[in-house]
Design an enzyme around this catalytic site. Structure first.
Site, PDB file in Angstrom:
ATOM      1  N   ARG A 238      39.159  42.209  40.041  1.00  0.00           N
ATOM      2  CA  ARG A 238      39.858  41.090  40.681  1.00  0.00           C
ATOM      3  C   ARG A 238      38.834  40.033  41.076  1.00  0.00           C
ATOM      4  O   ARG A 238      37.752  40.355  41.569  1.00  0.00           O
ATOM      5  CB  ARG A 238      40.631  41.562  41.920  1.00  0.00           C
ATOM      6  CG  ARG A 238      41.805  42.479  41.611  1.00  0.00           C
ATOM      7  CD  ARG A 238      42.939  41.734  40.923  1.00  0.00           C
ATOM      8  NE  ARG A 238      44.090  42.587  40.672  1.00  0.00           N
ATOM      9  CZ  ARG A 238      44.317  43.230  39.540  1.00  0.00           C
ATOM     10  NH1 ARG A 238      43.448  43.145  38.549  1.00  0.00           N
ATOM     11  NH2 ARG A 238      45.401  43.979  39.392  1.00  0.00           N
ATOM     12  N   GLU A 267      42.929  31.316  39.441  1.00  0.00           N
ATOM     13  CA  GLU A 267      43.233  31.290  38.004  1.00  0.00           C
ATOM     14  C   GLU A 267      44.507  30.491  37.759  1.00  0.00           C
ATOM     15  O   GLU A 267      45.496  30.716  38.456  1.00  0.00           O
ATOM     16  CB  GLU A 267      43.402  32.721  37.482  1.00  0.00           C
ATOM     17  CG  GLU A 267      42.136  33.551  37.616  1.00  0.00           C
ATOM     18  CD  GLU A 267      42.332  35.013  37.280  1.00  0.00           C
ATOM     19  OE1 GLU A 267      41.324  35.731  37.181  1.00  0.00           O
ATOM     20  OE2 GLU A 267      43.499  35.448  37.112  1.00  0.00           O
ATOM     21  N   HIS A 286      40.846  35.917  31.665  1.00  0.00           N
ATOM     22  CA  HIS A 286      41.678  37.051  32.083  1.00  0.00           C
ATOM     23  C   HIS A 286      42.407  37.668  30.886  1.00  0.00           C
ATOM     24  O   HIS A 286      43.635  37.842  30.895  1.00  0.00           O
ATOM     25  CB  HIS A 286      42.686  36.603  33.140  1.00  0.00           C
ATOM     26  CG  HIS A 286      43.134  37.716  34.029  1.00  0.00           C
ATOM     27  ND1 HIS A 286      43.320  37.561  35.385  1.00  0.00           N
ATOM     28  CD2 HIS A 286      43.435  39.019  33.777  1.00  0.00           C
ATOM     29  CE1 HIS A 286      43.729  38.700  35.917  1.00  0.00           C
ATOM     30  NE2 HIS A 286      43.796  39.603  34.955  1.00  0.00           N
TER      31      HIS A 286
END
Length: 320
Positions: A238, A267, A286
């Site tokens: 994370r 993000e 990601h």
């Protein structure tokens, strides 16, 4: 029964099928949902499916009592106020362990990119440097063999264990830190040590811990200062686990060698994120979970979770 998915696009941009969930009720899927659209779209739903949409106490109040179930399209569940959902009788279920292989694969993609300097040498060949070279080979930066190097794993769930197994296949030494006791299983070289020992003694450090009050900002200036100057840092867990300015400063100052990151605190990335311009910093958007096979596995478990709930024995409940 009304089923609403507020975050469908990243899970299934069109290369997979929603047919399994469509069979379970009146299903509506939105590519993405802004905070202002949540109530309008989710109102009246018994089952709500989300990924990154944040479901707060205030939102839950407006969706109850119709809302009975929230299905996450992720392993993490910090986007939902799970405790308050429990008070309202709303079951929240996640998707555990669906991306173990894919995340471990990306960890070693970063490691091999950095240790073998694949991009810089491929670019050199394409620019004509090999054609003009008097020798049969050349290297522009030092190359590193993984055998006998030490990898330190912070967090030892399914992904951390998979990373350890791959590391052992490379003949690496494995150190791991976990706040709770873990079984070594079939792993041979692994040693469970303190966080400080992982930071001080590892050539490569990779984070696989959940985001909570104990791990937020864990990789900060103080802990980075304990790493070797030749250390490679990887984060596929994370974004908020890392103090981004501290990591950028360490990279730019040569306090550690390189970093590979698949997650950031915000993000999509903010344009002023210091890591975007940091030295020897590789960032992917990601994507560790994004292989088609991985997403297909996610959809299968999402469907199975809903079926289990409808049959009266919910599984993968995160707010029991």
């Amino acid at each position: 029964m009304k089923i609403v998915n507020l975050d469908g696009f990243t899970t299934n941009p069109g290369d997979l099928s929603w047919d399994g969930i469509k069979k379970l009720g009146d299903y509506t899927v939105y590519d993405r949902t802004s905070p202002e659209q949540i109530i309008e779209r989710a109102k009246g739903a018994e089952i709500l499916i989300v990924n990154k949409t944040i479901v707060t106490r205030q939102i839950l109040d407006k969706l109850a009592p119709e809302l009975k179930y929230i299905g996450l399209q992720s392993t993490g569940y910090n986007v939902v106020d799970c405790e308050y959902a429990k008070q309202l009788g709303i079951t929240v279920c996640n998707i555990p362990s669906y991306s173990t292989n894919a995340v471990a694969q990306l960890v070693f993609s970063f490691i091999l990119q950095i240790t073998n300097e694949v991009t810089i040498h491929s670019d050199a060949v394409k620019s004509g440097e090999w054609c003009a070279c008097p020798d049969f080979c050349f290297w522009k930066k030092p190359l590193t063999e993984l055998a006998e190097k030490t990898i330190g794993i912070i967090g030892f769930g399914a992904i951390g264990r998979k990373v350890a197994a791959i590391a052992e296949a490379f003949d690496m030494n494995v150190l791991a830190y976990s706040p709770s006791p873990k079984d070594k299983g079939e792993l041979k070289t692994i040693k469970f040590v303190s966080l400080e020992e992982v930071l001080k003694n590892s050539d490569i450090i990779t984070c696989h811990c959940p985001l909570n009050t104990h791990t937020q900002g864990l990789i900060n200036k103080e802990n980075i200062s304990k790493m070797k100057k030749t250390a490679i840092f990887i984060n596929t867990s994370r974004g908020p686990v890392v103090d981004e300015q501290a990591l950028a400063d360490a990279l730019n100052n040569g306090d550690i060698l390189a970093a590979g990151l698949d997650v950031l605190k915000t993000e999509p990335a903010n344009k002023d994120n210091p890591l975007l311009t940091a030295k020897n910093c590789y960032i992917t958007p990601h994507i560790a979970w994004a292989a088609k096979e991985t997403r297909a596995r996610l959809l299968k478990i999402l469907e199975e979770n809903i079926i289990a709930y409808l049959e009266g024995h919910p599984q993968n409940v995160v707010n029991p």
